[in-house]
Design an enzyme around this catalytic site. Structure first.
Site, PDB file in Angstrom:
ATOM      1  N   CYS A 192      -3.520  -2.086   1.990  1.00 26.89           N
ATOM      2  CA  CYS A 192      -4.881  -1.485   2.257  1.00 26.89           C
ATOM      3  C   CYS A 192      -4.915  -0.025   2.368  1.00 26.89           C
ATOM      4  O   CYS A 192      -3.845   0.648   2.881  1.00 26.89           O
ATOM      5  CB  CYS A 192      -5.268  -1.982   3.525  1.00 26.89           C
ATOM      6  SG  CYS A 192      -5.675  -3.882   3.604  1.00 26.89           S
ATOM      7  N   LYS A 201      -1.311 -14.508  10.339  1.00 28.33           N
ATOM      8  CA  LYS A 201      -0.750 -13.987   9.123  1.00 28.33           C
ATOM      9  C   LYS A 201       0.479 -12.915   9.702  1.00 28.33           C
ATOM     10  O   LYS A 201       1.619 -12.863   8.860  1.00 28.33           O
ATOM     11  CB  LYS A 201      -1.816 -12.991   8.528  1.00 28.33           C
ATOM     12  CG  LYS A 201      -1.474 -12.272   7.498  1.00 28.33           C
ATOM     13  CD  LYS A 201      -2.582 -11.440   6.786  1.00 28.33           C
ATOM     14  CE  LYS A 201      -2.703 -10.075   7.635  1.00 28.33           C
ATOM     15  NZ  LYS A 201      -1.989  -8.886   7.203  1.00 28.33           N
ATOM     16  N   ASN A 202       0.315 -12.175  10.661  1.00 24.88           N
ATOM     17  CA  ASN A 202       1.278 -10.970  10.983  1.00 24.88           C
ATOM     18  C   ASN A 202       2.471 -11.668  11.571  1.00 24.88           C
ATOM     19  O   ASN A 202       3.391 -10.958  11.821  1.00 24.88           O
ATOM     20  CB  ASN A 202       0.669 -10.019  11.607  1.00 24.88           C
ATOM     21  CG  ASN A 202      -0.132  -9.292  10.965  1.00 24.88           C
ATOM     22  OD1 ASN A 202      -0.054  -8.864   9.714  1.00 24.88           O
ATOM     23  ND2 ASN A 202      -1.100  -8.498  11.740  1.00 24.88           N
ATOM     24  N   ARG A 237       1.434   4.563   6.012  1.00 21.97           N
ATOM     25  CA  ARG A 237       2.403   3.893   6.890  1.00 21.97           C
ATOM     26  C   ARG A 237       3.580   3.831   6.395  1.00 21.97           C
ATOM     27  O   ARG A 237       3.966   3.198   5.845  1.00 21.97           O
ATOM     28  CB  ARG A 237       1.755   2.321   6.960  1.00 21.97           C
ATOM     29  CG  ARG A 237       0.327   2.153   7.723  1.00 21.97           C
ATOM     30  CD  ARG A 237       0.073   1.042   7.886  1.00 21.97           C
ATOM     31  NE  ARG A 237      -0.768   0.502   6.541  1.00 21.97           N
ATOM     32  CZ  ARG A 237      -1.187  -0.993   6.393  1.00 21.97           C
ATOM     33  NH1 ARG A 237      -1.076  -1.701   7.326  1.00 21.97           N
ATOM     34  NH2 ARG A 237      -1.791  -1.340   5.402  1.00 21.97           N
ATOM     35  N   ARG A 288      -7.484 -11.926   2.568  1.00 27.02           N
ATOM     36  CA  ARG A 288      -5.669 -11.600   2.884  1.00 27.02           C
ATOM     37  C   ARG A 288      -5.467 -11.924   4.387  1.00 27.02           C
ATOM     38  O   ARG A 288      -4.462 -12.024   4.835  1.00 27.02           O
ATOM     39  CB  ARG A 288      -5.498 -10.276   2.503  1.00 27.02           C
ATOM     40  CG  ARG A 288      -5.584  -9.816   1.167  1.00 27.02           C
ATOM     41  CD  ARG A 288      -5.162  -8.269   1.182  1.00 27.02           C
ATOM     42  NE  ARG A 288      -4.133  -7.884   1.952  1.00 27.02           N
ATOM     43  CZ  ARG A 288      -3.979  -6.995   2.799  1.00 27.02           C
ATOM     44  NH1 ARG A 288      -4.981  -6.287   3.049  1.00 27.02           N
ATOM     45  NH2 ARG A 288      -2.891  -6.771   3.599  1.00 27.02           N
ATOM     46  N   ARG A 348       1.815  -4.358   1.897  1.00 25.54           N
ATOM     47  CA  ARG A 348       2.976  -3.511   2.599  1.00 25.54           C
ATOM     48  C   ARG A 348       3.683  -4.557   3.379  1.00 25.54           C
ATOM     49  O   ARG A 348       4.953  -4.041   3.271  1.00 25.54           O
ATOM     50  CB  ARG A 348       2.149  -2.544   3.629  1.00 25.54           C
ATOM     51  CG  ARG A 348       1.117  -1.790   2.824  1.00 25.54           C
ATOM     52  CD  ARG A 348       0.831  -0.528   3.794  1.00 25.54           C
ATOM     53  NE  ARG A 348       2.183   0.106   4.469  1.00 25.54           N
ATOM     54  CZ  ARG A 348       2.668   1.149   3.726  1.00 25.54           C
ATOM     55  NH1 ARG A 348       2.192   1.519   2.850  1.00 25.54           N
ATOM     56  NH2 ARG A 348       3.758   1.570   4.088  1.00 25.54           N
ATOM     57  N   ILE A 401      -3.890   4.933  15.957  1.00 25.13           N
ATOM     58  CA  ILE A 401      -2.606   4.126  15.191  1.00 25.13           C
ATOM     59  C   ILE A 401      -2.565   4.855  13.887  1.00 25.13           C
ATOM     60  O   ILE A 401      -1.498   5.167  13.293  1.00 25.13           O
ATOM     61  CB  ILE A 401      -2.663   2.772  15.180  1.00 25.13           C
ATOM     62  CG1 ILE A 401      -2.641   2.442  16.773  1.00 25.13           C
ATOM     63  CG2 ILE A 401      -1.484   2.176  14.735  1.00 25.13           C
ATOM     64  CD1 ILE A 401      -1.519   2.665  17.563  1.00 25.13           C
ATOM     65  N   ASP A 410      -6.112  -3.554  14.960  1.00 23.00           N
ATOM     66  CA  ASP A 410      -6.841  -4.400  14.142  1.00 23.00           C
ATOM     67  C   ASP A 410      -7.847  -5.035  14.522  1.00 23.00           C
ATOM     68  O   ASP A 410      -8.577  -5.613  13.860  1.00 23.00           O
ATOM     69  CB  ASP A 410      -5.678  -5.626  13.817  1.00 23.00           C
ATOM     70  CG  ASP A 410      -4.473  -5.383  12.847  1.00 23.00           C
ATOM     71  OD1 ASP A 410      -4.823  -4.181  12.101  1.00 23.00           O
ATOM     72  OD2 ASP A 410      -3.812  -5.960  12.578  1.00 23.00           O
TER      73      ASP A 410
END
Length: 423
Positions: free
Chosen positions: A116, A22-23, A121, A397, A92, A326, A304
Site C-alpha cells: 500500500c 491477516k497480520n 516502511r 487484502r 510488503r 507511525i 490500522d
C-alpha cells in the site's frame, strides 16, 4: 475492477463473527519455511494477501493445500531461495520470508517488497538485525541478498519497535547458534502468536509481548498445528461501524484483551461496550462525542484503526485531533471523506482536525489503501443516500467478504453489493 455500493442511513443490528488475523497469519505461514516437514494452520482467513504468500511459498518449492480455513504447508521440498519481484511486489509482508530462508538454507535473495502507498516502511532494521546475526547483506538491482553458513546469536536493538522486523529476526534467530536478545521489540499480539507457534515447533523463545525477547537457537524445528488468532483490526472496524450507526452489534469469536485502546476510545466517544471472554457487544449512542487520538505502537491506539476512527469523528458533536505518528501519507482517505461532506483539515502532514458535522451524504469515492477502504465503508453506512466505493481490491487484502458479512447480520442492516466497473 469491482466496486461496493452502500445504501446508508440505517443502524446496524445483529451478530458478526471475526476471521483469523491477516497480520498474524502472514508471519505464521512464512515460518513454515523453517520446518523440513508439514505445518498445519487453522482459522486462516480467505484474503488476497494470504493467496499471495501461499503462491510465493509454492514458487519456492513448498506444497500448499488449503480448504475451508485450513492450510497445510509441506516445506520438505523447498529448493529455491529467491523470492521474485512478480510475487513480492503485491505485498510488503513478503519480506517475512527473508529471515526463515537464510536461517534454514544459509542463503536468501528477496525482491524489495511492494504494498500500500501509505508512506515509507523501510526494511533497514531487518537487514541490520540479520547482519548482527552474522549474515552478509548485499543489495543489487532491487533485490536483497543475505548469506551465512549459519546465523550466530547476538544482541539486536531496534531504533523503533517494528512488527515485521521483530517477526523476521525472531524467526531467523530461532535456528541461529547461541542466544539472541531482541531489545525494543514490538509487543503486538501477533508477535506473541508467532512466538507461541515457534515454541510449539520446538523453538525456545521467551519475553514475547514485552520489549525484550530472548531466543535460544535450536538445530531444527518440527511439524506442528497452529490456530491463527482473531483479527483485532477487523474486530475494531466492526466496533466502530456499530458505534457510528448507533446500532447494537454482538461481535463474536474475537479477543477483547487485544482491543483495550479501541474500547477505551469508543467508550469516551459515548458508546456502551460490554466484553465477554470471546465476544464484544457495542451499542452506539447519540450524540457521538469528539475524542482525540494518537497512533502509537501496541498497546497504544493502532495505526490500522486511524482511518476508521476518523470516519466516526466526522459525525461527532465537536472537534477532534487525530495524530498519525507511525506512517506518513496515511491521511489520503481524508480527501474522500470530504466528498461525503466531512469537515477535515490536515496540517504538518501528520495532524488532522476533524470538525463533526450533523450528517454525511452519499457520493462516489475511491479507496487508496486497505484501511482507507474500511473508513469509507463506515462513512457510507452513516451517509444519507448511496455511496459507491471503487478500488475495493484493497479491501480484499484484509477483510474476508465484508459485503457478505453484512448479510449475515439480523436483520440485514444495510444493502451492499459488488458491481462491475464498466469502464
Amino acid at each position: 475492477m469491482d466496486k461496493i455500493q452502500i445504501n446508508g442511513g440505517r443502524k446496524l443490528y445483529g451478530e458478526v463473527s471475526i476471521s483469523g488475523a491477516k497480520n498474524a497469519a502472514l508471519p505464521l505461514i512464512a515460518s513454515a519455511i523453517l520446518v523440513n516437514g508439514k505445518t498445519r494452520f487453522t482459522n486462516v482467513p480467505d484474503l488476497m494477501d494470504i493467496k499471495s504468500i501461499k503462491l510465493l511459498l509454492e514458487d519456492l518449492g513448498a506444497t500448499c493445500q488449503s480448504s475451508q480455513g485450513v492450510l497445510e504447508i509441506d516445506g520438505a521440498h523447498i529448493h529455491k531461495i529467491e523470492a521474485e519481484y512478480d510475487l513480492v511486489r503485491k505485498m510488503r509482508a513478503s519480506i517475512l520470508v527473508l529471515g526463515p530462508l537464510v536461517a534454514r538454507f544459509g542463503h536468501a535473495k528477496v525482491s524489495m517488497p511492494g504494498g500500500c502507498a501509505i508512506g515509507a516502511r523501510p526494511v533497514n532494521m531487518h537487514l541490520s538485525g540479520l547482519e548482527a546475526l552474522g549474515a552478509e547483506i548485499t543489495m543489487d538491482h532491487g533485490y536483497i541478498e543475505a548469506k551465512a553458513s549459519r546465523l550466530i546469536g547476538n544482541e539486536i536493538y531496534f531504533d523503533t519497535p517494528t512488527v515485521t522486523g521483530t517477526e523476521n529476526l525472531m524467526m531467523a534467530a530461532s535456528l541461529a547458534k547461541g542466544t539472541s536478545v531482541l531489545r525494543n521489540a514490538a509487543r503486538e499480539p501477533e508477535i506473541v502468536a508467532l512466538a507461541d507457534a515457534l515454541n510449539n515447533m520446538g523453538a525456545r523463545i521467551s519475553g514475547a509481548g514485552t520489549a525484550i525477547i530472548t531466543v535460544e537457537g535450536v538445530q531444527n524445528l518440527s511439524s506442528s498445528e497452529i490456530a491463527v488468532i482473531p483479527d483485532r483490526i477487523e474486530t475494531g472496524t466492526f466496533m466502530v461501524a456499530a458505534a457510528a450507526t448507533g446500532g447494537d452489534v454482538l461481535i463474536k469469536d474475537c479477543e477483547p484483551e487485544h482491543l483495550g485502546s479501541i474500547i477505551s476510545k469508543l467508550k469516551a466517544a459515548g458508546a456502551e461496550i460490554l466484553t465477554y471472554p470471546d465476544s464484544i457487544r457495542v451499542m452506539g449512542k447519540d450524540p457521538i462525542h469528539s475524542v482525540d487520538i494518537k497512533t502509537v505502537p501496541y498497546p497504544g491506539f493502532p495505526t490500522d484503526m486511524q482511518a476508521q476512527f476518523m470516519a466516526l469523528m466526522t459525525i461527532a458533536d465537536g472537534n477532534s485531533v487525530i495524530h498519525e505518528s507511525i506512517f506518513e501519507n496515511r491521511f489520503i482517505h481524508a480527501n474522500e471523506l470530504l466528498r461525503l461532506g466531512a469537515d477535515i483539515s490536515i496540517s504538518s502532514g501528520n495532524l488532522a482536525m476533524v470538525r463533526g458535522v450533523k450528517k454525511l451524504q452519499g457520493a462516489p469515492v475511491m479507496a487508496s489503501d486497505l484501511r482507507a477502504s474500511a473508513s469509507l465503508v463506515i462513512a457510507g453506512l452513516v451517509a444519507e443516500g448511496t455511496t459507491v466505493i471503487s478500488r475495493v481490491y484493497h479491501m480484499d487484502r484484509g477483510y474476508e467478504f465484508i459485503e457478505k458479512n453484512s448479510h449475515n447480520w439480523t436483520p440485514i442492516s444495510f444493502e451492499s453489493k459488488k458491481i462491475p466497473d464498466m469502464r
